[in-house]
Structure formats: structure tokens, C-alpha cells
Design an enzyme around this catalytic site. Structure first.
Site, short mmCIF file in Angstrom:
data_model
loop_
_atom_site.label_atom_id
_atom_site.label_comp_id
_atom_site.label_asym_id
_atom_site.label_seq_id
_atom_site.Cartn_x
_atom_site.Cartn_y
_atom_site.Cartn_z
N ARG A 77 61.67 51.56 68.64
CA ARG A 77 61.36 50.47 67.70
C ARG A 77 62.47 50.34 66.64
O ARG A 77 62.77 49.24 66.17
CB ARG A 77 59.99 50.69 67.05
CG ARG A 77 59.49 49.45 66.33
CD ARG A 77 58.05 49.59 65.89
NE ARG A 77 57.88 50.65 64.92
CZ ARG A 77 56.70 51.12 64.53
NH1 ARG A 77 55.58 50.64 65.04
NH2 ARG A 77 56.63 52.08 63.64
N LYS A 180 60.77 46.31 61.67
CA LYS A 180 60.32 47.06 60.49
C LYS A 180 61.43 46.99 59.44
O LYS A 180 62.19 47.94 59.24
CB LYS A 180 59.99 48.51 60.90
CG LYS A 180 58.98 49.17 59.99
CD LYS A 180 58.34 50.36 60.64
CE LYS A 180 57.62 51.26 59.66
NZ LYS A 180 56.48 50.64 58.98
N GLU A 216 47.76 41.02 61.01
CA GLU A 216 47.54 42.44 60.77
C GLU A 216 47.00 42.71 59.40
O GLU A 216 46.71 41.80 58.63
CB GLU A 216 48.77 43.26 61.12
CG GLU A 216 50.06 42.87 60.43
CD GLU A 216 51.25 43.67 60.95
OE1 GLU A 216 51.08 44.79 61.42
OE2 GLU A 216 52.38 43.16 60.84
N1 PLP Z 1 51.99 47.13 60.75
C1 PLP Z 1 52.82 47.31 59.72
C2 PLP Z 1 53.25 46.12 58.94
C3 PLP Z 1 53.27 48.61 59.39
O1 PLP Z 1 54.09 48.81 58.36
C4 PLP Z 1 52.83 49.70 60.16
C5 PLP Z 1 53.31 51.03 59.88
O2 PLP Z 1 54.23 51.51 60.48
C6 PLP Z 1 51.96 49.45 61.23
C7 PLP Z 1 51.56 48.16 61.49
C8 PLP Z 1 51.47 50.55 62.09
O3 PLP Z 1 52.45 50.97 63.00
P1 PLP Z 1 52.52 52.45 63.54
O4 PLP Z 1 51.20 52.76 64.14
O5 PLP Z 1 53.60 52.45 64.54
O6 PLP Z 1 52.80 53.31 62.37
C1 COI Z 2 53.59 53.69 58.32
O1 COI Z 2 52.42 53.67 58.67
O2 COI Z 2 54.42 54.51 58.73
C2 COI Z 2 54.09 52.72 57.38
O3 COI Z 2 55.25 52.45 57.40
C3 COI Z 2 53.16 52.12 56.46
C4 COI Z 2 53.68 51.84 55.08
C5 COI Z 2 53.68 53.01 54.18
C6 COI Z 2 54.87 51.00 55.02
#
Ligand code: PLP
Ligand code: COI
Length: 335
Positions: A77, A180, A216
Site C-alpha cells: 500500500r 495514505k 468510511e
Molecule cells: N481508513 C483510513 C482513512 C485510515 O487512515 C485507516 C488507517 O490506516 C484505515 C481506513 C484502516 O486501514 P488499516 O486497517 O489498513 O489500518
Molecule cells: C491507522 O489505523 O494506522 C491509522 O493510520 C489511523 C490514524 C491514526 C491515521
């Protein structure tokens, strides 16, 4: 360190690792004990938002081993995000080396088993080259730091209330939502502040074009449960959550059906349980969702986590901590 009381916040640790990109190559990783950077004032990260990051967690098991959860997905990612804002890719090998080295250099900060805390790993990349015109930099910094963290929502595994954001969008359908990159978070700040002011834990973003479908949930993906089915939004403007992907698999392993598709706001009425999921949030069950447009409040359960969310949460955290067999090879032991 009071491990049981750790917030989701920054705590200083011993070292961070850095590599710089110049003339088309990444330098060997170097360890720093400084928490600060020296940066050119015209760096593209400061002006034009060339910044990407990742977030993953490492857990101490009962056996005292340290396990990282699905780091390879984060590496991929990170490459996807880099391409999205015209930054150079970090190879999976360099990403791996950085993650594992930084954990070992800060071993004493990995919270003990059974505290509910974990070591949060935060890789980031910024454009450091000076430009005044809008264009990508030719120099970059890749940095990884770690910090021990507790639950993202202070409630932990307790249902929270959310508010639908009708006034502000996070990302456009053909914009940067799947990357991200810092700009998405800056774009969402007003919605989150508004939700907090109204007494809610976070904002639920809708698709920016029609405002009909769920995107989301603040810094986490959304899911709903009904009739033994795990439903989660498909959208071109959300971050593809690795936790969500894992929960889809766990739901299937538990004999549930899964659906990844558009989820209309009106469907909120039909779910038995809803939740937010992500690395930081893990699973945050949702008790109430308020829609300021219709003044309607959707309520799930009685304020306690629902049975399906609880089952998913237990399974996911048991795999992450090494308490249950890791059937899908999601964890890597750090040694
Ligand atoms: N959506 C957003 C906007 C986020 O910042 C995060 C955090 O990383 C997620 C979803 C969840 O993603 P993940 O499960 O890969 O941490
Ligand atoms: C995560 O879940 O890793 C995130 O990045 C969430 C947030 C703190 C930006």
C-alpha cells in the site's frame, strides 16, 4: 511505563531509521536518536503535500515473541500511495528491513502481553527536494519510527457514537482517497472537529459525488452485519483497510457471507451491528449513528458490543497476539 493506561499517542522511543533518495537510489538505512528533521524550506512536502505514511502494529505474545501483523500488505500500500502522489517507491525489501530493524532497536517499548497495548509502527515518506513550481521533488526521505500505543478510541472495545458528515467531504471519487497521504487527513479535520463538538467519537464520510453511499469512518473502514453477512463499502475514495480485508477473511472462516459493495445510507436501518475497523481502531463497535440531514439516529444493540463484532474482534486479536493458529500466515515473528 503504565502499559494499561497508554493512550493512542506519541511516546518517545530510542531510535528511528532513515533512508534518503537521491539520484534515483535509496541510501542504506541509518539509525537516529533525534526526533527532529532538518528540512529545506521549499521542500515539496511542506507546500504541495508530497507526504505518505503507513501504520501497522507489533504485539508481544504469551511466548514473549514479537509478531508484526501483515506488514507486506502495508509495504504494497505504501508503494500504491507513492505512485499516487508521484513519489519514488520503497522496495518491499527496504520496507521490511526498516520495520524489523526499528522494532529490534526499540524492543523495550513493545508492550507486554495482556496489557491491550501494542507497538505502533509509523513509516513515512516526504518530498525533501526544493521546488517552487508545482511538481514532484527529486529528493525524498523515508523514515520509520515506533511508539507504544493503547486503544484509538478511549472506550477501547466499547461501542462509540458516530455522526455522518453532511457538510464536509474527505476525498473525491477520482481524487487521492485510496492513498495514505496527509492531505486526506487535513481534508477530514473539519468533519471530525464538528463530530467531536456534537459529542460524537468520529465522522462517517459519504461518497462526495452523490452523498448517498457510505465511504468510511474517520480513520477506519465501515462494516455492517446482518443475517450472518459482513457488508463493507466499495468505493474509489476510501483507504483499502488491511484490517477490513482480514475481517472479511475471518468472517468467511467463521461461516459468514461477505459482501463488498456500495452501501446506501438508507441501509443503515437494516443492520444488526455496525463497526469501524482499522489498525489503530481494531474494531470499534458503533452504538449510534446520527444523520444531521434527516435528524435520524440509527441505534445498534444496547450499548454493549454485539455478538458478531465480539467474535470477529476476539479472533483477530488472538491471531495478532499469537494466541490462535495463524491459518493465513498474517503474522511474522521479529528476530
Ligand atoms: N481508513 C483510513 C482513512 C485510515 O487512515 C485507516 C488507517 O490506516 C484505515 C481506513 C484502516 O486501514 P488499516 O486497517 O489498513 O489500518
Ligand atoms: C491507522 O489505523 O494506522 C491509522 O493510520 C489511523 C490514524 C491514526 C491515521
Amino acid at each position: 511505563m503504565d502499559w494499561h493506561k497508554l493512550p493512542f499517542g506519541y511516546q518517545k522511543t530510542s531510535y528511528n531509521l532513515r533512508s534518503i533518495y537521491q539520484n534515483g537510489v535509496w541510501s542504506p538505512l541509518e539509525a537516529y536518536d533525534s526526533e527532529y528533521l532538518t528540512l529545506h524550506m521549499a521542500a515539496t512536502s511542506l507546500h504541495y503535500g508530497q507526504e505518505i505514511f503507513e501504520g501497522m502494529k507489533a504485539f508481544k505474545g504469551k511466548d514473549d515473541k514479537i509478531r508484526v501483523f501483515r506488514w507486506e500488505e502495508n509495504a504494497k500500500r505504501f508503494q500504491h500511495s507513492a505512485k499516487g502522489v508521484l513519489m519514488p517507491e520503497v522496495s518491499v525489501e527496504l520496507f521490511r528491513e526498516a520495520i524489523f530493524k526499528v522494532i529490534l532497536l526499540n524492543k523495550e517499548y513493545v508492550p507486554p502481553y495482556g496489557t491491550g497495548a501494542s507497538l505502533y509502527i509509523r513509516p513515512l515518506m516526504i518530498g525533501t527536494g526544493a521546488e517552487v513550481g508545482v511538481k514532484p521533488a527529486d529528493e525524498y526521505l523515508f523514515l520509520v519510527f515506533v511508539t507504544p500505543v493503547g486503544p484509538y478510541f478511549k472506550e477501547g472495545f466499547k461501542p462509540v457514537n458516530m455522526m455522518i458528515s453532511r457538510e464536509y467531504d474527505r476525498a473525491a471519487p477520482l481524487g487521492t482517497g485510496t492513498f495514505k497521504t496527509g492531505g486526506n487527513y487535513a481534508g477530514g479535520l473539519r468533519a471530525i472537529r464538528k463530530a467531536h463538538e456534537m459529542g460524537y467519537a468520529n465522522a462517517i464520510f459519504l461518497d462526495a459525488k452523490e452523498k448517498k453511499f457510505i465511504d468510511e469512518c474517520g480513520p477506519a473502514n465501515f462494516f455492517g452485519i446482518k443475517q450472518n453477512t459482513y457488508v463493507t463499502p466499495e468505493s474509489t475514495s476510501i483507504l483499502n483497510s488491511i484490517t477490513n480485508k482480514s475481517l472479511l477473511q475471518i468472517a468467511q472462516d467463521l461461516g459468514m457471507n461477505t459482501e463488498r459493495r456500495k452501501v446506501p445510507v438508507t441501509e443503515l436501518e437494516t443492520f444488526e451491528e455496525t463497526g469501524a475497523c482499522g489498525t489503530a481502531a481494531v474494531i470499534s463497535p458503533i452504538y449510534k449513528i446520527f444523520d444531521p440531514d434527516t435528524q435520524k439516529t440509527y441505534t445498534y444493540g444496547d450499548g454493549e458490543p454485539g455478538p458478531v463484532s465480539s467474535r470477529l474482534y476476539k479472533k483477530l486479536t488472538a491471531i495478532q497476539q499469537g494466541d490462535e493458529p495463524d491459518l493465513h500466515n498474517w503474522t511474522t515473528v521479529v528476530e
